[in-house]
Design a protein around this motif. Structure first.
Motif, mmCIF file in Angstrom:
data_model
loop_
_atom_site.group_PDB
_atom_site.id
_atom_site.type_symbol
_atom_site.label_atom_id
_atom_site.label_comp_id
_atom_site.label_asym_id
_atom_site.label_seq_id
_atom_site.Cartn_x
_atom_site.Cartn_y
_atom_site.Cartn_z
ATOM 1 N N LYS A 31 0.763 -1.393 0.005
ATOM 2 C CA LYS A 31 0.027 -0.073 -0.103
ATOM 3 C C LYS A 31 0.892 1.309 0.172
ATOM 4 O O LYS A 31 0.354 2.252 -0.552
ATOM 5 C CB LYS A 31 -0.895 0.096 1.260
ATOM 6 C CG LYS A 31 -2.093 -1.075 1.319
ATOM 7 C CD LYS A 31 -2.766 -0.880 2.346
ATOM 8 C CE LYS A 31 -4.035 -1.890 2.394
ATOM 9 N NZ LYS A 31 -4.946 -1.823 3.604
ATOM 10 N N GLY A 32 2.176 1.005 0.458
ATOM 11 C CA GLY A 32 3.013 2.462 0.680
ATOM 12 C C GLY A 32 3.871 2.321 -0.567
ATOM 13 O O GLY A 32 3.715 2.936 -1.518
ATOM 14 N N PRO A 33 5.286 2.326 -0.289
ATOM 15 C CA PRO A 33 6.418 2.407 -1.300
ATOM 16 C C PRO A 33 6.112 1.863 -2.484
ATOM 17 O O PRO A 33 6.177 2.156 -3.721
ATOM 18 C CB PRO A 33 7.442 1.903 -0.665
ATOM 19 C CG PRO A 33 7.246 1.180 0.542
ATOM 20 C CD PRO A 33 5.898 1.611 0.874
ATOM 21 N N PHE A 34 5.424 0.671 -2.558
ATOM 22 C CA PHE A 34 5.301 -0.238 -3.814
ATOM 23 C C PHE A 34 4.076 0.538 -4.836
ATOM 24 O O PHE A 34 4.373 0.700 -6.062
ATOM 25 C CB PHE A 34 4.723 -1.589 -3.665
ATOM 26 C CG PHE A 34 4.227 -2.409 -4.781
ATOM 27 C CD1 PHE A 34 4.727 -2.610 -5.838
ATOM 28 C CD2 PHE A 34 3.024 -2.671 -5.037
ATOM 29 C CE1 PHE A 34 4.372 -3.222 -7.120
ATOM 30 C CE2 PHE A 34 2.347 -3.131 -6.104
ATOM 31 C CZ PHE A 34 3.122 -3.325 -7.262
ATOM 32 N N LEU B 161 10.086 -4.923 -5.053
ATOM 33 C CA LEU B 161 9.802 -3.482 -5.620
ATOM 34 C C LEU B 161 9.463 -2.566 -4.480
ATOM 35 O O LEU B 161 10.086 -1.303 -4.500
ATOM 36 C CB LEU B 161 8.900 -3.349 -6.725
ATOM 37 C CG LEU B 161 9.493 -4.238 -7.938
ATOM 38 C CD1 LEU B 161 8.203 -4.277 -9.152
ATOM 39 C CD2 LEU B 161 10.374 -3.494 -8.490
ATOM 40 N N GLY B 162 8.749 -2.976 -3.629
ATOM 41 C CA GLY B 162 8.201 -1.772 -2.402
ATOM 42 C C GLY B 162 9.520 -1.610 -1.595
ATOM 43 O O GLY B 162 9.794 -0.690 -1.304
ATOM 44 N N LEU B 163 9.954 -2.757 -1.197
ATOM 45 C CA LEU B 163 11.373 -2.729 -0.103
ATOM 46 C C LEU B 163 12.208 -1.888 -0.919
ATOM 47 O O LEU B 163 12.962 -1.167 -0.243
ATOM 48 C CB LEU B 163 11.736 -4.060 0.324
ATOM 49 C CG LEU B 163 10.756 -4.749 0.929
ATOM 50 C CD1 LEU B 163 11.302 -6.304 1.058
ATOM 51 C CD2 LEU B 163 10.599 -4.302 2.544
ATOM 52 N N ARG B 164 12.703 -1.928 -2.168
ATOM 53 C CA ARG B 164 13.704 -1.452 -2.938
ATOM 54 C C ARG B 164 13.586 -0.018 -3.230
ATOM 55 O O ARG B 164 14.429 0.800 -3.216
ATOM 56 C CB ARG B 164 14.250 -2.139 -4.261
ATOM 57 C CG ARG B 164 14.759 -3.648 -4.043
ATOM 58 C CD ARG B 164 16.401 -3.165 -3.754
ATOM 59 N NE ARG B 164 17.089 -4.429 -3.528
ATOM 60 C CZ ARG B 164 17.636 -4.989 -4.391
ATOM 61 N NH1 ARG B 164 17.759 -4.775 -5.582
ATOM 62 N NH2 ARG B 164 18.414 -6.265 -4.206
ATOM 63 N N HIS B 165 12.109 0.282 -3.094
ATOM 64 C CA HIS B 165 11.772 1.684 -3.519
ATOM 65 C C HIS B 165 11.205 2.665 -2.390
ATOM 66 O O HIS B 165 10.706 3.617 -2.471
ATOM 67 C CB HIS B 165 11.112 1.724 -4.774
ATOM 68 C CG HIS B 165 11.665 1.302 -5.805
ATOM 69 N ND1 HIS B 165 11.764 0.256 -6.372
ATOM 70 C CD2 HIS B 165 12.030 2.163 -6.883
ATOM 71 C CE1 HIS B 165 12.434 0.208 -7.681
ATOM 72 N NE2 HIS B 165 12.792 1.276 -8.029
ATOM 73 N N SER B 166 11.557 1.799 -1.144
ATOM 74 C CA SER B 166 11.075 2.687 -0.100
ATOM 75 C C SER B 166 11.893 3.926 0.275
ATOM 76 O O SER B 166 13.232 3.883 0.036
ATOM 77 C CB SER B 166 11.200 1.759 1.255
ATOM 78 O OG SER B 166 11.002 2.562 2.387
ATOM 79 N N PRO B 167 11.370 4.948 0.689
ATOM 80 C CA PRO B 167 12.003 6.255 0.964
ATOM 81 C C PRO B 167 12.863 6.252 2.200
ATOM 82 O O PRO B 167 13.666 7.144 2.467
ATOM 83 C CB PRO B 167 11.044 7.440 0.698
ATOM 84 C CG PRO B 167 9.729 6.603 1.160
ATOM 85 C CD PRO B 167 10.019 5.329 0.666
ATOM 86 N N PHE B 168 12.514 5.360 3.019
ATOM 87 C CA PHE B 168 13.165 5.126 4.414
ATOM 88 C C PHE B 168 14.470 4.356 4.373
ATOM 89 O O PHE B 168 14.774 3.918 3.343
ATOM 90 C CB PHE B 168 11.874 4.544 5.251
ATOM 91 C CG PHE B 168 10.721 5.214 5.147
ATOM 92 C CD1 PHE B 168 10.565 6.491 5.963
ATOM 93 C CD2 PHE B 168 9.831 4.514 4.699
ATOM 94 C CE1 PHE B 168 9.248 7.059 5.834
ATOM 95 C CE2 PHE B 168 8.485 4.972 4.608
ATOM 96 C CZ PHE B 168 8.263 6.224 5.357
ATOM 97 N N PRO B 169 15.212 4.696 5.531
ATOM 98 C CA PRO B 169 16.488 4.098 5.382
ATOM 99 C C PRO B 169 16.351 2.467 5.308
ATOM 100 O O PRO B 169 15.506 2.018 5.777
ATOM 101 C CB PRO B 169 17.254 4.426 6.701
ATOM 102 C CG PRO B 169 16.500 5.698 6.833
ATOM 103 C CD PRO B 169 15.247 5.629 6.313
ATOM 104 N N HIS B 170 17.192 1.853 4.406
ATOM 105 C CA HIS B 170 17.168 0.366 4.237
ATOM 106 C C HIS B 170 17.709 -0.433 5.207
ATOM 107 O O HIS B 170 18.926 -0.417 5.398
ATOM 108 C CB HIS B 170 17.536 0.126 3.041
ATOM 109 C CG HIS B 170 16.768 0.520 1.638
ATOM 110 N ND1 HIS B 170 16.921 1.835 1.410
ATOM 111 C CD2 HIS B 170 16.171 0.027 0.541
ATOM 112 C CE1 HIS B 170 15.819 2.316 0.365
ATOM 113 N NE2 HIS B 170 15.679 0.993 -0.019
#
Length: 376
Positions: free
Chosen positions: A32-35, A78-87
């Motif tokens: 629902k978020g970064p993806f 894709l969602g995890l890789r494109h999250s704006p938050f620190p990885h």
């Protein structure tokens, strides 16, 4: 008795047992978020229907299949890789596990033509590998994706006749996503692109009332980043034809110079269609302080693709040994006793390219350090 093995005559394990996913709330938070923000601009999936598919996985075991499992894994990665938050380390490990899961099921997807899931997984893997430290498997995935596009007849307009509007839009979007990624890989590798402009007749997304890729910018205006990427992809293909193709290799210096001028004009014409609020320099340009992170990422990525096409067409890259080899020697000879810049074969319009390179460095300083979404 080993409790990890089913007892004889017991119930067969479900697909959810052999191909597990995280808890539903964890999956939905990522999707629902970064993806969603990523997919809104590069529309591999139809988000509403995709979320319905995810919920069915957890509520209706009869709906579970390997293609659905692979699709969910790719979307999560894709969602995890494109999250704006620190990885965090845990999110990176989860993303790698999701990619591995999707790859493990690929054999059954490369010829799947009863729906679009196989193609969607392939395109998701292309994006994931394109921004990874080892991007070249993306070339294999895009070749497979193009063949599947042809098998699904996404490239022929007569295959859209009689389809429901939402189905036609999704098929159209996937064709153009494949087109964009094919040209992007061609731009990076200088290898031939696979979808030729005279080998398809499907219309542009606007013909099917596809608004995917539309974002609202900081000044209140709108821009369609997906349509801009399609326009740039057309120029990337022409740049390859004019500069890197086998036929271009035999051109005279004068003919090559004329073609470079044509590429420059095409790039300039394309950039002229980029709204001011979607640019990174000049009056009214993108404000990083107020712009949504996902939008600024896509705008920066768009500009990097534009700059890469410009530099590649002029040979201002590491593949140009006539420029790079003397520079390496110059760096090894700090006293410059044996070599000077006069001995280096700089590309045409070097001063303009130098200024553009400085703009690229300025952009690089303004984005988050180590952002994995902007790697090649």
């Amino acid at each position: 008795m080993d409790l990890s093995e089913p007892s004889e005559g017991g119930p067969e394990p479900s697909l959810a047992d052999t191909c597990p996913l995280p808890d539903q709330d964890v999956v939905e938070d990522i999707l629902k978020g970064p993806f969603k923000k990523f997919n809104d601009v590069l529309p591999i999936f139809q988000h509403v229907k995709f979320m319905q598919m995810v919920r069915s996985w957890y509520s209706d075991p009869s709906s579970q299949d390997m293609a659905t499992w692979a699709s969910i894994n790719v979307a999560m990665a894709l969602g995890l890789r494109h999250s704006p938050f620190p990885h965090s380390e845990s999110s990176q490990e989860m993303a790698l596990a999701c990619i591995s899961n999707a790859q493990s099921s690929i054999d059954g997807l490369v010829y799947r033509d009863q729906d679009l899931k196989g193609l969607q997984v392939l395109l998701g893997l292309v994006v994931l590998f394109l921004t990874s430290p080892h991007p070249y498997p993306a070339c294999v995935w895009i070749a497979t994706a193009v063949k599947l596009v042809h098998r699904l007849r996404l490239h022929r307009k007569d295959a859209y006749e009689g389809l429901a509007a939402d189905v036609a839009r999704q098929r159209c979007r996937l064709f153009w996503v494949t087109y964009v990624l094919d040209r992007e890989l061609c731009n990076h590798t200088s290898e031939p692109y696979l979808i030729r402009d005279d080998d398809f007749d499907v219309g542009a997304p606007a013909k099917y009332r596809c608004k995917a890729g539309t974002v609202r910018l900081h000044d209140g205006t709108e821009a369609n980043l997906f349509h801009l990427r399609i326009g740039l992809a057309r120029v990337q293909g022409r740049a390859y034809d004019f500069v890197h193709s086998v036929s271009a290799a035999g051109l005279s210096d004068h003919a090559r110079s004329m073609r470079l001028s044509d590429v420059g004009q095409m790039l300039g014409s394309w950039y002229g269609k980029v709204p001011a609020a979607c640019r990174l320099h000049g009056k009214g340009s993108l404000d990083f302080r107020t712009c949504d992170d996902s939008i600024s990422h896509h705008v920066v990525s768009l500009h990097f693709a534009y700059y890469h096409c410009l530099f590649s067409a002029h040979g201002a890259n590491t593949r140009n040994k006539f420029m790079i080899d003397p520079l390496v020697k110059l760096g090894e000879d700090p006293k410059q006793e044996t070599l000077s810049t006069r001995d280096i074969s700089f590309p045409r319009d070097w001063s303009d390219l130098e200024q553009t390179a400085r703009e690229c460095l300025e952009i690089d300083w303004r984005v988050k350090t180590g952002d994995p979404r902007l790697k090649w």
